[in-house]
Each structure stands twice: as C-alpha cells, then as structure tokens.
Design an enzyme around this catalytic site. Structure first.
Site, PDB file in Angstrom:
ATOM      1  CG  ASP A   1      66.741  47.811   3.547  1.00  0.00           C
ATOM      2  OD1 ASP A   1      67.409  48.656   2.917  1.00  0.00           O
ATOM      3  OD2 ASP A   1      66.696  46.613   3.238  1.00  0.00           O
TER       4      ASP A   1
ATOM      5  N   GLY B   1      68.159  40.835  -6.525  1.00  0.00           N
ATOM      6  CA  GLY B   1      67.707  41.715  -7.596  1.00  0.00           C
ATOM      7  C   GLY B   1      66.279  42.174  -7.396  1.00  0.00           C
TER       8      GLY B   1
ATOM      9  CB  SER C   1      66.758  44.335  -2.982  1.00  0.00           C
ATOM     10  OG  SER C   1      67.071  43.422  -1.978  1.00  0.00           O
TER      11      SER C   1
ATOM     12  CB  SER D   1      64.012  44.595   3.557  1.00  0.00           C
ATOM     13  OG  SER D   1      65.228  44.657   4.276  1.00  0.00           O
TER      14      SER D   1
ATOM     15  CG  HIS E   1      69.893  46.415   0.809  1.00  0.00           C
ATOM     16  ND1 HIS E   1      68.591  46.156   1.177  1.00  0.00           N
ATOM     17  CD2 HIS E   1      70.115  45.700  -0.313  1.00  0.00           C
ATOM     18  CE1 HIS E   1      68.049  45.315   0.300  1.00  0.00           C
ATOM     19  NE2 HIS E   1      68.959  45.027  -0.608  1.00  0.00           N
TER      20      HIS E   1
END
Length: 458
Positions: free
Chosen positions: A266, A345, A347, A362, A238
C-alpha cells in the site's frame, strides 16, 4: 573458541550501536555521549523534538514531557542494539521488543548459550522455541494463500514476537482453521484469536498535509521525497492510481501519481509541479512542525506518532511488524500494526518515531473518539520500489569518509557502521563505490550492497 568469537562480535556490535543510539539523542534526560564515536554521529538536542509530537505522546501515552523525551532516547538506543544483535545472532534471532516508559529491551533467541551475550549487550534475554525466520516463513505461506484467494472473515495475521507464535485474528475459529489449512502450514506455530475487527482503507472521497485526488477524494501526504531533481511525496497506494492528478492543501494544482501499488502493498508516490518544494517536515497541526532526520525503523513496543489531515496528531505504540491485513479490496502484507487511532482522510499520512520516519498510514479500525488499531506501510520498501530519496534535515552536505578501519567481517572499503552519512556522500564497499541516497546513521547489516534504498552503486 567459537562461542568466544561470537561473544566478541556481539559485544563489539552492541557497543557500536549503543554509541549510535546514545548520540542520536544526546542531551535528552542526561543521556551522555559515547566517547570517540561522537566525532562521527551528530547529537540531537531535546530542543529539536517537536513540541507537538511531545504533547501528543503526553496525551496518548500518559507521559509528562521529561518522560516522553526519556522514552524516545531509550527507544533509539534499543533499536540500534536490536539491529546489531539481529545481525550477530543470525539464524537463532527470534525478535526484539521494548516495554515500559524506559524502553527496556528484550531480545529473544532459540539458543540458550547466547543469553549471556545478549545480556552483556544491554538487553534482557529470552530463550524461545522458534526463530524469527521460522515464524516469518509460516506467515509468508499465509500471505501466499491470501494472494490466491483473500480469506473471508480473517482480517489480520502477524508474527507476535512476544508470544513466539504466528497469530491469526478471525471472526470465527472455523474461518481461521480454513485459512490455515489452505496455506498448508498446520497449526503447531499458529494461535487463533477471535476478533471483531473490520479494517478498511482510510481514504474518504508536509507530511500529514491534506491533498485532494481529482475529481474527488482526500488523503494525506506521507513524507516529502525526491527522485533526481524531481520533488514529490510518498503516500498510500489505495489513494490513487498512476495518472490520478492531485491538488494540494491550498486546493491549487499539485501533481500526479507516478507509481501506485495496492493491494499486496500500500504505497505510492506523487510527483509535484515546480510550485511545490519538498521539505523535511511533518505537519504538527498547530504545535510546531516535526523535522525529519532519518528513517531508522523502530522495534515492537516503541512509541510512534501519526499526522493526518482528518485527526491531526495521535500517538501510540508499535504492536507487531510484518503484519498482513485484509481490506474489502484485498490483502496487504508487510505493514506494521499499531495502537494509534486514525479516521478516513488520514490515509497516506506520516508515522514518525522521534525524528525518524517510519511509514505511511494504510488503514485500520475504530476511530479517535473510542480508540482503534491502525496499520502503516513501512517507508523503506516504498523508497526502494520507486527509486526515491527521503528528504531529511541532514541532506545536501556530503560526509567525509570515516578514518577508522572497517570491522574485519566487512569485505574492505570506507563504509563503517556507526557513521552518519548525508545525501550525496560516497563510500567504497566490496570493491565498488556507492552514493548515499538518504541521510542516515549506518547500522550493522545496513551495508551499501544490502540496502539499495539507502545506497546507489556508481
């Protein structure tokens, strides 16, 4: 006769995997080597564990340094034993989990006659009504329904191996019932739990380092990888789409997204320019970097730590594997649910257990002030999807093929469970030759033909 044969196979597998687990952390809190197998699996000393990782375990799980080391050692052993028992028990296997600071292992089965075999392998046996395969088939039906139409007010569903049920978290009972009905699975194996959780992807406009998506946005590096001679890293899908360019933590030009999958899964990978070199490290945020030695998956209940560019190091435990979660953008399946906190952030950042890479951040809910729940995308599916090799501390020196004969249930060849293989090592299996793509200690069931993320046929 059949039960005796199974007993021998289970005990042989468990003995081999216990040896692997013990050797993985030999020297930690009195863990001893395991005899002859010591010649094929190098020991990892307590000094090789990151001080930052240990400090985060102490802070987040309430452990002292020795207890943290002991727990990691126990979790390594438990993961090895659980993998061997899953292979040996077959269709009756109903999941595994660890509990407590000593990482006591419980293995579930639907066949009461196998309880003694599980206990002889060093685990607590639990007889339950439903196999893991059966529960995962129910969850797969829910996943399929979600792909057709993302469920409203149903944020998460997963297989709970302790409860021996599929759990659906929902804002209301009616929302959960509608989702279950749409999937056509009935409610005999499903438990509905009320939840106010509102998961979202954690991107906000070295593993754990920040990187920046142009023209705006920030995520975190998962794990350094290579694809042939090309260096790069895995991260969350993402965070960017194919062609999205990136700047590194130093704000200098870094690379671009070569592959990206989201929703559904993801994961993504970024190829970097020649100024960036992939190293087997995760950012320890001032407490010493963590060296990545492999990618052995941990089991339910095991400790796990996360590195991210917003909140640094945080730790918790693995709650469920193979979870599905619905974000505003769509449903993600196959992620792991944890008690680790994270914030926007973080992620894409690294999840690691001891020195073993687990996956990339994720999304989740909550924050690191009040606590939260997060989900990580397991690493191996991402490596397999894009043909990537994890960069580890053991890479680069081919391992001499083992001299011990393979177990009788293997179709011939030099590959053997319990052997540590480095990147580039070659083995034979089933009449074919395979090259090791990422350093690892082989476990029962991880045959070259079955795990293309680890082995490439040549």
């Amino acid at each position: 006769m059949e039960n005796t044969t199974l007993r021998r196979r289970v005990l042989a597998t468990a003995t081999a995997t216990v040896a692997v687990g013990a050797l993985a952390l030999a020297g930690l809190n009195g863990v001893a080597s395991a005899g002859p197998a010591a010649t094929t699996a190098p020991a990892v000393s307590a000094d090789s564990l990151s001080p930052g990782l240990l400090a985060a375990l102490e802070r987040d799980l309430g452990l002292d340094a020795e207890a943290a080391k002991s727990r990691i050692a126990g979790e390594y052993r438990a993961a090895a034993v659980a993998a061997g028992l899953e292979k040996s028990l077959g269709a009756s296997f109903a999941g595994a989990r660890v509990s407590g600071d000593k990482a006591d292992l419980t293995v579930s089965t639907t066949d009461a006659t196998e309880a003694a075999l599980i206990m002889e392998a060093g685990a607590r046996a639990e007889v339950v009504g439903h196999s893991l395969d059966r529960l995962e088939s129910v969850k797969a039906a829910l996943d399929k329904a979600a792909l057709s139409k993302a469920p409203k007010n149903v944020p998460v569903w997963y297989v709970d191996v302790e409860a021996n049920r599929v759990v659906v978290n929902a804002a209301s009972t009616s929302a959960a019932e509608a989702f279950v009905k749409a999937a056509g699975v009935g409610d005999k194996l499903v438990t509905v739990a009320r939840s106010t959780e509102r998961p979202r992807a954690l991107a906000d406009i070295r593993g754990g380092d920040a990187y920046y998506m142009n023209p705006s946005g920030r995520c975190s590096v998962g794990f350094p990888v290579t694809r042939g001679t090309q260096h790069g890293f895995v991260t969350a899908g993402h965070c960017g789409r194919v062609g999205t360019t990136t700047n590194g933590v130093n704000q200098q030009a870094q690379g671009s997204f070569q592959g990206s999958t989201f929703p559904g899964r993801d994961y993504a990978w970024v190829a970097t320019n020649t100024n960036w070199v992939a190293r087997p490290l995760v950012n320890g945020y001032g407490r010493g970097d963590v060296t990545v030695a492999g990618s052995t998956p941990s089991v339910v209940g095991a400790s796990v730590c996360r590195s991210g560019s917003t909140t640094g190091w945080h730790c918790g435990t693995i709650q469920q594997l193979n979870t599905s979660v619905t974000y505003p953008e769509g449903t993600i399946s196959g992620v792991t649910r944890t008690s680790v906190c994270a914030e926007p952030g973080d992620s894409g950042g690294s999840y690691i257990s001891g020195s073993q890479a687990q996956g990339v951040t994720s999304g989740g809910s909550g924050n690191c002030s009040s606590g939260g729940t997060t989900y990580f995308q397991p690493l191996l599916p991402a490596l397999q999807a894009y043909g990537l090799t994890l960069v580890t501390s053991g890479g680069g020196n081919p391992t001499t093929p083992p001299t011990t004969p393979p177990p009788t249930d293997q179709p011939g060849g030099t590959w053997a469970a319990g052997t540590t293989y480095a990147v580039g090592a070659t083995v034979t299996y089933g009449g074919a030759t395979y090259r090791c793509l990422q350093g690892h200690t082989a476990q029962a069931g991880w045959t070259p033909a079955a795990v293309p993320a680890l082995w490439q046929r040549v």
